[in-house]
Design an enzyme around this catalytic site. Structure first.
Site, PDB file in Angstrom:
ATOM      1  N   ASP A  42       0.557  -1.179  -0.111  1.00  0.00           N
ATOM      2  CA  ASP A  42       0.053  -0.159   0.295  1.00  0.00           C
ATOM      3  C   ASP A  42       1.341   1.309   0.109  1.00  0.00           C
ATOM      4  O   ASP A  42       0.332   2.364   0.486  1.00  0.00           O
ATOM      5  CB  ASP A  42      -1.224   0.160   1.235  1.00  0.00           C
ATOM      6  CG  ASP A  42      -0.540   0.134   2.593  1.00  0.00           C
ATOM      7  OD1 ASP A  42       0.767  -0.160   2.535  1.00  0.00           O
ATOM      8  OD2 ASP A  42      -0.665   0.506   3.226  1.00  0.00           O
ATOM      9  N   SER A  43       2.534   1.090  -0.292  1.00  0.00           N
ATOM     10  CA  SER A  43       2.845   2.097   0.007  1.00  0.00           C
ATOM     11  C   SER A  43       2.789   2.671  -1.200  1.00  0.00           C
ATOM     12  O   SER A  43       3.179   4.402  -2.013  1.00  0.00           O
ATOM     13  CB  SER A  43       4.333   2.033  -0.105  1.00  0.00           C
ATOM     14  OG  SER A  43       4.951   0.464  -0.891  1.00  0.00           O
ATOM     15  N   ASP A  81      -0.820  -6.113   0.284  1.00  0.00           N
ATOM     16  CA  ASP A  81      -1.795  -5.830   1.249  1.00  0.00           C
ATOM     17  C   ASP A  81      -2.785  -5.411   1.985  1.00  0.00           C
ATOM     18  O   ASP A  81      -3.555  -4.977   0.324  1.00  0.00           O
ATOM     19  CB  ASP A  81      -1.400  -3.854   1.429  1.00  0.00           C
ATOM     20  CG  ASP A  81       1.162  -4.226   2.002  1.00  0.00           C
ATOM     21  OD1 ASP A  81       1.290  -4.641   3.057  1.00  0.00           O
ATOM     22  OD2 ASP A  81       1.396  -3.186   1.642  1.00  0.00           O
ATOM     23  N   LYS A 109      -0.678  -9.415   3.124  1.00  0.00           N
ATOM     24  CA  LYS A 109      -0.169  -9.012   4.823  1.00  0.00           C
ATOM     25  C   LYS A 109      -0.849  -8.040   5.013  1.00  0.00           C
ATOM     26  O   LYS A 109      -1.466  -7.379   5.014  1.00  0.00           O
ATOM     27  CB  LYS A 109       1.119  -8.218   4.029  1.00  0.00           C
ATOM     28  CG  LYS A 109       1.741  -7.191   4.907  1.00  0.00           C
ATOM     29  CD  LYS A 109       3.662  -6.980   4.306  1.00  0.00           C
ATOM     30  CE  LYS A 109       3.283  -5.554   3.872  1.00  0.00           C
ATOM     31  NZ  LYS A 109       2.565  -4.551   4.474  1.00  0.00           N
ATOM     32  N   GLU A 111      -1.279  -5.600   8.814  1.00  0.00           N
ATOM     33  CA  GLU A 111      -0.017  -4.858   9.516  1.00  0.00           C
ATOM     34  C   GLU A 111      -0.255  -5.260  11.133  1.00  0.00           C
ATOM     35  O   GLU A 111      -1.520  -5.046  11.762  1.00  0.00           O
ATOM     36  CB  GLU A 111       0.287  -3.439   9.601  1.00  0.00           C
ATOM     37  CG  GLU A 111       0.490  -3.058   8.120  1.00  0.00           C
ATOM     38  CD  GLU A 111       0.662  -1.386   8.166  1.00  0.00           C
ATOM     39  OE1 GLU A 111       0.623  -0.516   8.727  1.00  0.00           O
ATOM     40  OE2 GLU A 111       1.564  -1.297   6.523  1.00  0.00           O
ATOM     41  N   GLU A 176      10.194  -4.133   9.389  1.00  0.00           N
ATOM     42  CA  GLU A 176      10.530  -2.613   9.379  1.00  0.00           C
ATOM     43  C   GLU A 176      10.912  -1.792  10.378  1.00  0.00           C
ATOM     44  O   GLU A 176      10.518  -1.387  11.154  1.00  0.00           O
ATOM     45  CB  GLU A 176       9.324  -2.427   8.724  1.00  0.00           C
ATOM     46  CG  GLU A 176       9.083  -0.593   7.822  1.00  0.00           C
ATOM     47  CD  GLU A 176       8.249   0.045   7.405  1.00  0.00           C
ATOM     48  OE1 GLU A 176       7.347  -1.011   7.015  1.00  0.00           O
ATOM     49  OE2 GLU A 176       8.514   0.945   6.517  1.00  0.00           O
TER      50      GLU A 176
HETATM   51  O1  KIV Z   1       3.433  -1.217   1.641  1.00  0.00           O
HETATM   52  C1  KIV Z   1       4.447  -0.853   1.488  1.00  0.00           C
HETATM   53  O2  KIV Z   1       5.165  -0.949   1.130  1.00  0.00           O
HETATM   54  C2  KIV Z   1       5.612  -2.003   2.280  1.00  0.00           C
HETATM   55  C3  KIV Z   1       6.513  -2.536   2.481  1.00  0.00           C
HETATM   56  C4  KIV Z   1       7.068  -1.171   3.331  1.00  0.00           C
HETATM   57  C5  KIV Z   1       6.796  -3.360   4.028  1.00  0.00           C
HETATM   58  O3  KIV Z   1       4.306  -3.087   2.807  1.00  0.00           O
END
Ligand code: KIV
Length: 258
Positions: A42-43, A81, A109, A111, A176
């Protein structure tokens, strides 16, 4: 490559080289370079959409980009994510995880220490990757982009959360922005692969944001990233250099660690 093969690689001592990816063209280049897994992070809210954090990313965004990546990568496992607010309850998370899997993800994934959500997803056959340390969706609660687990209580909490997430069924764990010594301890106490980003050289694998490792993100390059495009003749060569550096323990080094 399957997720099981990925775990076997890590168990054999081979470092896993992972990158974020958001589209088909880069996915193909990453696959050619031998990247072990692609993370549709989600970056993308920051690097593609220009937002100041990841909080505005929607399920629609995630599904669209996961679909694009899946069109460009045919043998590389894809992790996607669950964006902010999509994993508030086990039931909601399952519905959203199914959407990501339908879009082409092999694993989702999430968090934080959401063990109830993890065990629900795993019970329905969805492979899950955890994410501890600095968790961008909690940027406000954490008071900004800060290294986590520097103090003894914070470190103990991360060790406890890692053990609980493993018990709940995560297959992989991203760490992270934590001190390298803490990441080493987590890697020693849990059996599943740890994937570091700003977590020192001792994790089982590394992940970087693609735009950071190519030096093309207009914001400040994080201390834990290296620009692999500088010194390479092409993007393809930069991606191959990243895989080589991770596999041969040349990246990250002390200068990229906390
Ligand atoms: O969203 C993302 O790119 C991430 C990485 C920083 C691990 O979660």
């Amino acid at each position: 490559m399957t997720l099981e093969e990925l775990q076997k690689k890590a168990a054999s001592g081979e470092k896993l080289a992972i990158l974020t990816c958001y589209d088909a063209s880069f996915a193909t280049l990453c696959e050619r370079a031998g990247i072990d897994a692609l993370l549709v992070g989600d970056s993308l809210g920051m690097v593609l959409q220009g937002a100041k954090d990841t909080l505005g990313v929607t399920m629609q965004d995630m599904c669209y980009h996961t679909h694009c990546v899946a069109r460009g990568a045919h043998t590389t496992p894809i992790i996607a994510d669950l964006p902010y607010g999509s994993d508030r309850s086990p039931e909601e998370a399952l519905r959203h995880a199914h959407e990501l899997i339908a879009a082409g993800a092999d694993m989702v994934k999430l968090e934080g220490n959401k063990t109830d959500v993890v065990s629900h997803l795993v019970a329905y056959g969805i492979p899950v990757c955890g994410h501890l340390g600095f968790t961008p969706q909690s940027v406000h609660e954490l008071g900004g982009y800060k290294v986590q687990g520097r103090d003894p209580a914070g470190a103990r909490q991360i060790l406890k959360d890692a053990a609980e997430l493993q018990l709940a069924g995560v297959s992989m764990l991203v760490l992270e922005m934590v001190p390298a010594s803490l990441a080493r301890q987590v890697t020693e106490i849990i059996e599943i692969p740890t994937i570091g980003i700003g977590a020192g050289p001792d994790c089982d694998g590394q992940v970087l944001v693609l735009q950071d490792m190519l030096g093309i993100y207009p914001g400040k390059t994080p201390r834990f990233a290296r620009n692999f495009l500088s010194g390479s003749m092409s993007v393809q060569e930069a991606l191959t250099a990243y895989v080589h550096a991770v596999k041969h323990h040349l990246f990250p080094t002390g200068e990229h660690s906390f």
